[in-house]
Design a protein around this motif. Structure first.
Motif, mmCIF file in Angstrom:
data_model
loop_
_atom_site.group_PDB
_atom_site.id
_atom_site.type_symbol
_atom_site.label_atom_id
_atom_site.label_comp_id
_atom_site.label_asym_id
_atom_site.label_seq_id
_atom_site.Cartn_x
_atom_site.Cartn_y
_atom_site.Cartn_z
ATOM 1 N N SER A 52 0.810 -1.222 0.000
ATOM 2 C CA SER A 52 0.000 0.000 0.000
ATOM 3 C C SER A 52 0.848 1.279 0.000
ATOM 4 N N GLY A 53 1.819 1.380 0.912
ATOM 5 C CA GLY A 53 2.616 2.589 1.012
ATOM 6 C C GLY A 53 3.452 2.840 -0.227
ATOM 7 N N ARG A 54 4.157 1.825 -0.680
ATOM 8 C CA ARG A 54 5.044 2.004 -1.826
ATOM 9 C C ARG A 54 4.256 2.199 -3.112
ATOM 10 N N LEU A 55 3.111 1.525 -3.224
ATOM 11 C CA LEU A 55 2.311 1.682 -4.429
ATOM 12 C C LEU A 55 1.733 3.088 -4.517
ATOM 13 N N ALA A 56 1.351 3.649 -3.373
ATOM 14 C CA ALA A 56 0.828 5.015 -3.363
ATOM 15 C C ALA A 56 1.903 6.006 -3.803
ATOM 16 N N GLY A 57 3.138 5.822 -3.319
ATOM 17 C CA GLY A 57 4.234 6.690 -3.732
ATOM 18 C C GLY A 57 4.560 6.537 -5.201
ATOM 19 N N LEU A 58 4.500 5.302 -5.707
ATOM 20 C CA LEU A 58 4.769 5.070 -7.123
ATOM 21 C C LEU A 58 3.738 5.777 -7.995
ATOM 22 N N VAL A 59 2.458 5.626 -7.652
ATOM 23 C CA VAL A 59 1.398 6.251 -8.448
ATOM 24 C C VAL A 59 1.542 7.767 -8.436
ATOM 25 N N LEU A 60 1.823 8.343 -7.246
ATOM 26 C CA LEU A 60 2.000 9.787 -7.137
ATOM 27 C C LEU A 60 3.163 10.257 -8.013
ATOM 28 N N SER A 61 4.308 9.575 -7.928
ATOM 29 C CA SER A 61 5.472 9.974 -8.713
ATOM 30 C C SER A 61 5.241 9.777 -10.209
ATOM 31 N N PHE A 62 4.548 8.706 -10.573
ATOM 32 C CA PHE A 62 4.285 8.444 -11.993
ATOM 33 C C PHE A 62 3.400 9.533 -12.583
ATOM 34 N N ILE A 63 2.362 9.922 -11.841
ATOM 35 C CA ILE A 63 1.471 10.972 -12.339
ATOM 36 C C ILE A 63 2.222 12.299 -12.441
ATOM 37 N N ILE A 64 3.031 12.608 -11.421
ATOM 38 C CA ILE A 64 3.814 13.850 -11.448
ATOM 39 C C ILE A 64 4.760 13.854 -12.647
ATOM 40 N N ALA A 65 5.461 12.740 -12.879
ATOM 41 C CA ALA A 65 6.368 12.659 -14.027
ATOM 42 C C ALA A 65 5.587 12.815 -15.332
ATOM 43 N N GLY A 66 4.415 12.206 -15.408
ATOM 44 C CA GLY A 66 3.602 12.327 -16.616
ATOM 45 C C GLY A 66 3.158 13.755 -16.871
ATOM 46 N N VAL A 67 2.767 14.457 -15.808
ATOM 47 C CA VAL A 67 2.346 15.855 -15.942
ATOM 48 C C VAL A 67 3.502 16.722 -16.450
ATOM 49 N N VAL A 171 0.833 14.743 3.919
ATOM 50 C CA VAL A 171 1.296 15.701 2.913
ATOM 51 C C VAL A 171 1.060 15.210 1.487
ATOM 52 N N GLN A 172 0.997 13.894 1.285
ATOM 53 C CA GLN A 172 0.790 13.389 -0.070
ATOM 54 C C GLN A 172 -0.541 13.855 -0.641
ATOM 55 N N TYR A 173 -1.544 14.052 0.222
ATOM 56 C CA TYR A 173 -2.834 14.545 -0.253
ATOM 57 C C TYR A 173 -2.728 16.020 -0.641
ATOM 58 N N PHE A 174 -1.881 16.768 0.046
ATOM 59 C CA PHE A 174 -1.668 18.174 -0.311
ATOM 60 C C PHE A 174 -0.915 18.285 -1.632
ATOM 61 N N TRP A 175 0.062 17.390 -1.838
ATOM 62 C CA TRP A 175 0.823 17.418 -3.093
ATOM 63 C C TRP A 175 -0.088 17.204 -4.290
ATOM 64 N N MET A 176 -1.157 16.467 -4.104
ATOM 65 C CA MET A 176 -2.086 16.222 -5.209
ATOM 66 C C MET A 176 -2.654 17.521 -5.770
ATOM 67 N N LEU A 177 -2.684 18.586 -4.946
ATOM 68 C CA LEU A 177 -3.203 19.863 -5.414
ATOM 69 C C LEU A 177 -2.336 20.446 -6.523
ATOM 70 N N GLY A 178 -1.092 19.987 -6.611
ATOM 71 C CA GLY A 178 -0.208 20.478 -7.663
ATOM 72 C C GLY A 178 -0.729 20.197 -9.060
ATOM 73 N N PHE A 179 -1.576 19.169 -9.177
ATOM 74 C CA PHE A 179 -2.150 18.858 -10.481
ATOM 75 C C PHE A 179 -3.182 19.898 -10.908
ATOM 76 N N GLY A 180 -3.519 20.811 -9.992
ATOM 77 C CA GLY A 180 -4.448 21.872 -10.333
ATOM 78 C C GLY A 180 -3.898 22.855 -11.343
ATOM 79 N N GLY A 181 -2.625 22.695 -11.709
ATOM 80 C CA GLY A 181 -2.045 23.561 -12.729
ATOM 81 C C GLY A 181 -2.802 23.481 -14.040
ATOM 82 N N PHE A 182 -3.329 22.288 -14.351
ATOM 83 C CA PHE A 182 -4.124 22.148 -15.569
ATOM 84 C C PHE A 182 -5.384 23.001 -15.494
ATOM 85 N N LEU A 183 -6.031 22.981 -14.326
ATOM 86 C CA LEU A 183 -7.245 23.785 -14.150
ATOM 87 C C LEU A 183 -6.913 25.270 -14.160
ATOM 88 N N ALA A 184 -5.796 25.642 -13.507
ATOM 89 C CA ALA A 184 -5.393 27.050 -13.481
ATOM 90 C C ALA A 184 -5.100 27.550 -14.890
#
Length: 201
Positions: A52-67, A171-184
């Motif tokens: 659970s922990g490592r998979l959550a970090g992987l998904v977060l990093s993968f999405i960030i890299a994709g963005v 903090v990982q939930y706060f980092w998700m707000l960074g994807f709001g750049g698309f909306l901005a």
């Protein structure tokens, strides 16, 4: 006559390199996933505890890299040529992407550590800041939606470092707000011009 573009670097060549770097870095994110040898057939509890922990970090990093990959290629499309300084700054940006599997592996294994969470947050901030700086240089003097979209993650990740120091588990939930750049970016995009009104007869 001398071509005025002769001293500039063709960014399409950099695009080929960046595709390879992003592809390898995003693939290596999964390298640190545990490969356990369970003593017996695992149940859902054992699987959740292990992954659970490592998979959550992987998904977060993968999405960030994709963005950032999307942003990077949108920027290169608008900047067909670049100076030596621009190329070097792009290489530092790609270096920050290369290091993402390293900090992701640390964060996936020790995400409750404030030191590790801060290190990961600083890394995300560096990636976002380099991306924003490159957009600013690609569109000098402009205050476009693209620049707003690039600066927005920096605004999110900087206070995220402080949150990581005191609440690394949230903090990982706060980092998700960074994807709001698309909306901005969409919010500040100018509306299409209206059709000209007909002149009364």
């Amino acid at each position: 006559m001398t071509d005025p573009q002769s001293d500039l670097f063709e960014m399409r060549r950099l695009e080929s390199l960046s595709n390879t770097i992003f592809g390898v870095a995003m693939t290596l994110l999964a390298y640190d996933l545990p490969k356990p040898n369970f003593a017996q057939l695992p149940g859902w509890t054992e699987l959740a505890h292990t992954y659970s922990g490592r998979l959550a970090g992987l998904v977060l990093s993968f999405i960030i890299a994709g963005v950032f990959w999307i942003s990077h290629h949108r920027r290169l499309a608008r900047q067909p040529f670049g100076s030596r300084f621009i190329v070097i700054l792009n290489l530092f940006f790609l270096l920050s992407i290369v290091l993402l599997p390293v900090t992701n592996g640390l964060y996936g294994s020790y995400r409750l550590s404030s030191a590790v969470a801060v290190l990961y947050g600083v890394h995300l901030t560096i990636i976002a800041a380099l991306n924003a700086a490159l957009w600013w240089l690609a569109l000098p003097g402009a205050r476009s939606a693209e620049i707003v979209g690039a600066v927005f993650p920096v605004i999110v990740f900087v206070p995220g470092i402080a949150i990581a120091a005191f609440s690394p588990d949230y903090v990982q939930y706060f980092w998700m707000l960074g994807f709001g750049g698309f909306l901005a970016r969409r919010w500040v995009r100018p509306a299409p011009a209206k059709a000209a009104e007909k002149i009364p007869q």
